[in-house]
Motif scaffolding. Structure first.
Motif, PDB file in Angstrom:
ATOM      1  N   ALA A  12      70.709  -1.105  92.878  1.00 56.25           N
ATOM      2  CA  ALA A  12      69.921  -1.034  91.649  1.00 56.25           C
ATOM      3  C   ALA A  12      70.445  -2.025  90.617  1.00 56.25           C
ATOM      4  O   ALA A  12      69.680  -2.695  89.919  1.00 56.25           O
ATOM      5  CB  ALA A  12      69.952   0.393  91.092  1.00 56.25           C
ATOM      6  N   TRP A  45      58.564 -11.236  94.014  1.00 56.52           N
ATOM      7  CA  TRP A  45      57.950 -12.006  95.081  1.00 56.52           C
ATOM      8  C   TRP A  45      56.715 -12.703  94.538  1.00 56.52           C
ATOM      9  O   TRP A  45      55.973 -12.126  93.747  1.00 56.52           O
ATOM     10  CB  TRP A  45      57.596 -11.082  96.254  1.00 56.52           C
ATOM     11  CG  TRP A  45      57.069 -11.812  97.446  1.00 56.52           C
ATOM     12  CD1 TRP A  45      55.857 -11.618  98.050  1.00 56.52           C
ATOM     13  CD2 TRP A  45      57.717 -12.851  98.186  1.00 56.52           C
ATOM     14  NE1 TRP A  45      55.712 -12.470  99.128  1.00 56.52           N
ATOM     15  CE2 TRP A  45      56.836 -13.237  99.225  1.00 56.52           C
ATOM     16  CE3 TRP A  45      58.957 -13.496  98.058  1.00 56.52           C
ATOM     17  CZ2 TRP A  45      57.156 -14.246 100.149  1.00 56.52           C
ATOM     18  CZ3 TRP A  45      59.266 -14.505  98.972  1.00 56.52           C
ATOM     19  CH2 TRP A  45      58.376 -14.865  99.999  1.00 56.52           C
ATOM     20  N   PHE A 101      68.943  -3.387 101.281  1.00 55.78           N
ATOM     21  CA  PHE A 101      68.777  -4.846 101.277  1.00 55.78           C
ATOM     22  C   PHE A 101      67.333  -5.246 100.971  1.00 55.78           C
ATOM     23  O   PHE A 101      67.086  -6.266 100.339  1.00 55.78           O
ATOM     24  CB  PHE A 101      69.206  -5.432 102.616  1.00 55.78           C
ATOM     25  CG  PHE A 101      70.692  -5.552 102.776  1.00 55.78           C
ATOM     26  CD1 PHE A 101      71.357  -6.683 102.307  1.00 55.78           C
ATOM     27  CD2 PHE A 101      71.429  -4.553 103.363  1.00 55.78           C
ATOM     28  CE1 PHE A 101      72.731  -6.800 102.441  1.00 55.78           C
ATOM     29  CE2 PHE A 101      72.804  -4.660 103.505  1.00 55.78           C
ATOM     30  CZ  PHE A 101      73.465  -5.780 103.046  1.00 55.78           C
ATOM     31  N   GLU A 102      66.387  -4.430 101.436  1.00 52.56           N
ATOM     32  CA  GLU A 102      64.971  -4.741 101.173  1.00 52.56           C
ATOM     33  C   GLU A 102      64.657  -4.654  99.689  1.00 52.56           C
ATOM     34  O   GLU A 102      63.656  -5.197  99.228  1.00 52.56           O
ATOM     35  CB  GLU A 102      64.072  -3.772 101.949  1.00 52.56           C
ATOM     36  CG  GLU A 102      64.256  -3.884 103.446  1.00 52.56           C
ATOM     37  CD  GLU A 102      63.675  -2.700 104.212  1.00 52.56           C
ATOM     38  OE1 GLU A 102      62.719  -2.087 103.733  1.00 52.56           O
ATOM     39  OE2 GLU A 102      64.210  -2.394 105.301  1.00 52.56           O
ATOM     40  N   THR A 123      69.128  -5.359  91.797  1.00 47.77           N
ATOM     41  CA  THR A 123      67.679  -5.508  91.595  1.00 47.77           C
ATOM     42  C   THR A 123      67.379  -5.777  90.117  1.00 47.77           C
ATOM     43  O   THR A 123      66.556  -6.623  89.779  1.00 47.77           O
ATOM     44  CB  THR A 123      66.923  -4.239  92.043  1.00 47.77           C
ATOM     45  OG1 THR A 123      67.274  -3.941  93.380  1.00 47.77           O
ATOM     46  CG2 THR A 123      65.417  -4.443  91.955  1.00 47.77           C
ATOM     47  N   ILE A 163      59.100  -2.053  95.964  1.00 49.00           N
ATOM     48  CA  ILE A 163      60.510  -1.832  95.612  1.00 49.00           C
ATOM     49  C   ILE A 163      60.666  -0.471  94.940  1.00 49.00           C
ATOM     50  O   ILE A 163      61.548   0.316  95.297  1.00 49.00           O
ATOM     51  CB  ILE A 163      61.022  -2.984  94.713  1.00 49.00           C
ATOM     52  CG1 ILE A 163      61.150  -4.268  95.548  1.00 49.00           C
ATOM     53  CG2 ILE A 163      62.346  -2.618  94.042  1.00 49.00           C
ATOM     54  CD1 ILE A 163      61.571  -5.498  94.762  1.00 49.00           C
ATOM     55  N   ALA A 210      61.024  -7.910  89.512  1.00 47.71           N
ATOM     56  CA  ALA A 210      61.233  -7.104  90.719  1.00 47.71           C
ATOM     57  C   ALA A 210      61.248  -5.621  90.386  1.00 47.71           C
ATOM     58  O   ALA A 210      60.900  -4.784  91.222  1.00 47.71           O
ATOM     59  CB  ALA A 210      62.549  -7.502  91.386  1.00 47.71           C
ATOM     60  N   GLY A 237      66.530  -8.270  98.325  1.00 41.99           N
ATOM     61  CA  GLY A 237      65.998  -9.556  98.749  1.00 41.99           C
ATOM     62  C   GLY A 237      67.004 -10.393  99.503  1.00 41.99           C
ATOM     63  O   GLY A 237      68.194 -10.050  99.609  1.00 41.99           O
ATOM     64  N   ALA A 238      66.528 -11.508 100.025  1.00 37.00           N
ATOM     65  CA  ALA A 238      67.284 -12.326 100.973  1.00 37.00           C
ATOM     66  C   ALA A 238      68.629 -12.802 100.428  1.00 37.00           C
ATOM     67  O   ALA A 238      69.627 -12.826 101.149  1.00 37.00           O
ATOM     68  CB  ALA A 238      66.440 -13.528 101.390  1.00 37.00           C
ATOM     69  N   ARG A 239      68.654 -13.196  99.173  1.00 31.66           N
ATOM     70  CA  ARG A 239      69.894 -13.761  98.639  1.00 31.66           C
ATOM     71  C   ARG A 239      71.024 -12.729  98.531  1.00 31.66           C
ATOM     72  O   ARG A 239      72.192 -13.101  98.381  1.00 31.66           O
ATOM     73  CB  ARG A 239      69.631 -14.403  97.273  1.00 31.66           C
ATOM     74  CG  ARG A 239      68.866 -15.710  97.392  1.00 31.66           C
ATOM     75  CD  ARG A 239      68.298 -16.190  96.057  1.00 31.66           C
ATOM     76  NE  ARG A 239      67.427 -17.338  96.242  1.00 31.66           N
ATOM     77  CZ  ARG A 239      67.815 -18.606  96.115  1.00 31.66           C
ATOM     78  NH1 ARG A 239      69.054 -18.880  95.788  1.00 31.66           N
ATOM     79  NH2 ARG A 239      66.949 -19.591  96.307  1.00 31.66           N
ATOM     80  N   THR A 299      72.136 -11.174 100.829  1.00 28.92           N
ATOM     81  CA  THR A 299      72.960 -11.205 102.040  1.00 28.92           C
ATOM     82  C   THR A 299      74.105 -12.214 101.924  1.00 28.92           C
ATOM     83  O   THR A 299      74.875 -12.377 102.876  1.00 28.92           O
ATOM     84  CB  THR A 299      72.127 -11.559 103.290  1.00 28.92           C
ATOM     85  OG1 THR A 299      71.595 -12.885 103.141  1.00 28.92           O
ATOM     86  CG2 THR A 299      70.993 -10.573 103.510  1.00 28.92           C
ATOM     87  N   ALA A 300      74.222 -12.876 100.797  1.00 29.36           N
ATOM     88  CA  ALA A 300      75.359 -13.784 100.613  1.00 29.36           C
ATOM     89  C   ALA A 300      76.656 -12.993 100.813  1.00 29.36           C
ATOM     90  O   ALA A 300      76.806 -11.879 100.303  1.00 29.36           O
ATOM     91  CB  ALA A 300      75.314 -14.395  99.209  1.00 29.36           C
TER      92      ALA A 300
END
Lengths: 382, 382, 382, 382
Positions: free
Chosen positions: A239, A249, A329-330, A242, A263, A257, A333-335, A337-338
């Motif tokens: 949270a 998106w 993770f959803e 986010t 979300i 977001a 978002g993708a970043r 995962t850094a």
């Protein structure tokens, strides 16, 4: 039970610990060092001395949400002290025990993996000598005192006793290197003719005693609490991300977001299910406390009901922990995962600890109790 | 389409690659080095030259199951070559392109993250100069040739062209450090006045062209294929472990983990769902191939149907990949979390790659097409 | 295999049947009468004579989506004719069989519930007499011809033969009154010394024959196809309702239910999973056709692979059918529960038919084949 | 709060009611008659007079598990009386109200569907006249007294008042014919110039009042409680059937369905999740009671927290109810679909009542409160 004020004070302390642990949780996970500094922080904070059951549970949850490793160590510390009290007599000769089970600067751990071959206990002058090897002794290598179980080679009795964790003849393998719960010091312990003074014996394990059988349930409850904490921790960190970092998106039609319908909906589902797991686990905790307070009067029926309540919590909490720590993770978002964020540690911790024993057999146990009233057997896992 | 024999030959090659990649997949994941040796292995194997669509897909799946990083690089290689062919005219002056799109020793990658600001393309004598920065250019730093998109600063056209990956003025940031797909060399690329010969231009992107719009769908399909591969790979490695290493649970009443009813039932569910995702993705792959073969005749309706088929595959494959790579641990047991096995790489890879773009908007797209016939917009992600 | 044109023609016929069946599907479900008129419609349409495997499957899916009862009868009709062909010799004396297995006006059904005690077959002049009782003989009471299995009381052989469904001594209990598949005429059949001419015997069941064992797999495949059809049917009717009748939720901020993000997202998920189940089932169907075409050469390994493919389809299709037929209500809203729509029939049909045999043992079977290569036993259900 | 003894007494009464309701629940569901006899049974039992919040909730759960229709009526009865108390002043002239809100023989229902156009309230001598039509007025046609909301045509105020359910000018459409909750008498009500004495007015709805806004939350909580009850009821009846009637599957290797590993495991999962939903809902109930007791001091923040807790319970309970009532069939086997058992009523009831308002917007609400602290708006549904 402690006063509400007392509990609130400890929750504040726990929050402070949690805040400090969060700062470098990812980095510490990567390093994977022994949690010496962390256990020291527990000692300094005073939480090791909390003697109120519900406060212990709540504090474990808060600490575990921030760092499931340290929550694990703390929960097991309370557990070892509590289960020592299940025996009729205290180890009167153990000064540390008498003085220390409520002492803020004594960190307890246990050595008793039920799936390993038993340690061997041989009578010697003034007590016993213990020899053998055990795996997965969470926290032992950073502990002050140990609760250890071994089998008397003469009588065949399973005897439980306390030991100074630094006693001569004890060595720690330092061989815990797993994908999760990396900082729990869960390696093996080798005992080489370690002296056990007679007056440090807690008692002989009577396998038919409902009361003594609660020890195994205590571990199951502690695990369920940690699973809930993991889900709570993942949601809290997600949270934060986010809110501050996730970009809307480009096809969402919203500016932030935090306004994305998917979300929001997914947070709602994960939060709701985590809360449900939390209340179910709190209920199981109450049941175990009540069973524990019944002392020698505890019946097999009461014990079975308590076991079912705890297994039920474990079933739900297992699902919630694995699902939540992956799905957050959803929401980021993708970043997210850094590697620097190390958000995968929540899933790695959950995935590792939820395998402690197979949850399918916990579901089976709950089903059998519900369907036919079958009692779970008295084992190290049920 | 190639002959069945031809395909079988390549599948054998792919299996050999897969076997070699599996040997040290965990260790390579930990090191996280640039996949120079791995791309070299692809070159040597000959698979880079496969020019049959269905064989490309099947080979990507096999390689991706063993090592999702290298499957990713291979799938994107085929993708870049294929999407170059969507333009009406080939870059006639690009000797490597003419000779090399089917060349076994030329590894292609792309630079075109749609969410970044566009690269700037300025007309100069004999062609253009490209300048700017792009993130997440999977495989570029270990590639031989690049497919790059940039915006002509005079006309505003989005122009796609090929480049020698080692051309003067290109530098690779090497800044990909994420929890999964660690060996995909997905860092950023900086272009500093890099010369683009006029005859290396593939074409101008016509945003209304159904055919050119297929490029974005190609990426989505490649992702779905990789998700399926990840689930397949996790199941294969888990099965190997269950068969050889997992101990039966002491309460299971069976002698072998391979006879445990819950382990068998869960394998059955995960295998079945993975297979379903695989056939759905194969169907989507056929649709894209057919759409691609339609050339300039491809209609907007056909394109919309193709897009929906691919998004449908992505929705199912996303779920299957995340679920399977996490749940396989339950089929192996607690000791399978030892870091040495690195079984968490399947989940870390799946979790990372399934976040490429939000799956909730893929589900929305499938729903809208089903419910109202709404066409997905032509974007880099749909 | 038939030509594509031929298949397309039959799909058009199937769509016409489907359209007619949809008109009063809810009302017919409520009445729960024997499906005499519906079987008559099948006869008139010509679909009973389709002799192409893939067309049979496709037509069953279309009819089953509109009315799972009638799809069930049609699928089983094809199944009975097909499985009669698994025996080496045709019942040469059965004029109807010879003339009629491809006859549009002959509707076939079977009597062979494997869980009941066997019918008794006693040798008499010119053939046999069959006596006994069977439950759950789907379609028998409205059939023209029956395929029946019974045990020869002298030899102990399990013998399969054909009978005129109106033969003297056969009575239909009409005792099928279940919550779903209400119009499948799945009641019991009583045989009271019914004469079986010798030349109507199809053959003796060799329990070790891979080829004959395919019959049981045929039932499993037919079920999987119907489950997929149920999900497809529920989605189609729900979409029609959402488009025309569902009101946007007042907090949704959109003007139409067809723009609601949650409705679109859920359609997308359900549609995607239904499609995946469909392609998996189509694959299983291909496998069974190929196995069937192998004739006496079919090996036990090929049979095992076919069985696993079908069970895999059944596992996924079961989940999809139950889930989709229940969740579509969320896409329609509260008023769609009005009894007049009878939308609950999709779930009632799915829930009833997916219990045919326990899906947990199908998952187990798939898991065992994947994990250890264990072959499913040759039974009426595997 | 009442004494534990008092609660236990009422739970015993509730169990007796439940036992009686279970006897012919299936048959009554099929008949679909107005629940006149059932409401009479509620009157005779004394439960209508229970004035302790937690006892009301527990009794509703027990009755609702046996028959969700009657649980619904009972839960809404308590709700109407409770929400009447949210207004500052009681309708002093309403003798029945004063005497009767705790009267065992007065059954209350409400007329206030927020999605319909408002009833029109016109001032007349001595009070008002109300005219108009409302749909879905659960229980009204079998009630003694009604709580009704209408809009004052002069002031535009939304006014709430009580009425004798048999007052002149009130007619009941009897038009509730839905797939589930068939016995809840949820048809429409027509008011034709019905006189409303001035002293039966409860008050004017102040849309900004946190306290008055609790009424909408009360409905949401009542729904969540009923969803949990439905799951509990389905599990109880399924267990009874499994124990007495389900046959072990011939491939299971066990002698009794109660020893089947999959049946036990699935019971365990469903029971655990139902318990979790139950404790979460109990927590939400406590929150609403506390909020209600705060009276005029209730803050918007407290109200928002209460709303989130209730929505969280509704999200989890919705999922549990739909899933459990469908999956229990897998625990009973194919023969449990016989219409005589009417086990589908649990799913039909759950599916119908869980559509009361879209759960996706409840999840969104929980997510928004968690993520940003956004308060749910004050509506009839939040």
């Amino acid at each position: 039970m402690t006063s509400t004020d007392g509990r609130q004070k400890w929750l504040t302390v726990a929050e402070e610990l949690a805040t400090a642990l969060r700062v470098d949780a990812g980095e510490r996970d990567r390093r994977g060092a022994e949690p010496v500094a962390e256990v020291d922080a527990l000692r300094r904070s005073g939480v090791l001395a909390i003697d109120d059951w519900a406060t212990q549970q709540a504090v474990t949850r808060v600490v575990g949400a921030a760092d499931a490793n340290i929550g694990h160590l703390l929960g097991y510390h309370y557990l070892q002290v509590w289960r020592s009290g299940l025996f009729d007599s205290a180890p009167v000769g153990d000064d540390v025990f008498r003085a220390g089970i409520f002492s803020a600067d004594i960190f307890w751990a246990g050595v008793s993996n039920p799936l390993d071959a038993a340690l061997e206990l041989r009578p010697v002058d003034g007590g016993f000598e213990v020899t053998g090897r055990k795996t997965f002794a969470t926290g032992a290598s950073v502990a002050d005192r140990l609760v250890v179980s071994a089998t008397d080679t003469e009588t065949g009795d399973k005897v439980t006793f306390t030991l100074d964790a630094k006693a001569e003849g004890i060595t720690y393998a330092g061989d815990w290197d797993n994908i999760g719960q990396r900082l729990t010091a869960s390696g093996g312990v080798v005992f080489d003719h370690v002296h056990v003074p007679a007056d440090q014996v807690l008692g002989v394990h009577d396998e038919t005693s409902p009361r003594l059988s609660l020890a195994g349930l205590g571990f199951q409850l502690a695990l369920a609490q940690l699973y809930v904490a993991m889900a709570e921790g993942a949601l809290a960190e997600a949270a934060q991300y986010t809110r501050t970092t996730t970009r809307p998106w480009f096809l969402s039609g919203v500016d932030s977001a935090t306004a994305d319908p998917y979300i929001l909906g997914t947070y709602g589902e994960l939060v709701s299910e985590t809360q449900a797991a939390g209340f179910l686990t709190d209920h199981a905790s109450d049941k175990l406390y009540q069973a524990s307070e019944r002392g020698a009067d505890l019946t097999r029926n009461e014990r079975a009901e308590t076991a079912a309540a705890i297994s039920s919590a474990k079933v739900v909490a297992t699902k919630v922990a694995n699902q939540t720590t992956s799905r957050v993770f959803e929401l980021c978002g993708a970043r997210a995962t850094a590697a620097g964020y190390a958000f995968d540690r929540f899933w790695r911790n959950a995935r590792t600890l939820t395998l402690h024993d197979p949850v399918s057999y916990k579901a089976r146990e709950v089903g059998a109790y519900f369907l036919t009233g079958e009692h779970a057997p008295f084992t190290g896992y049920s």
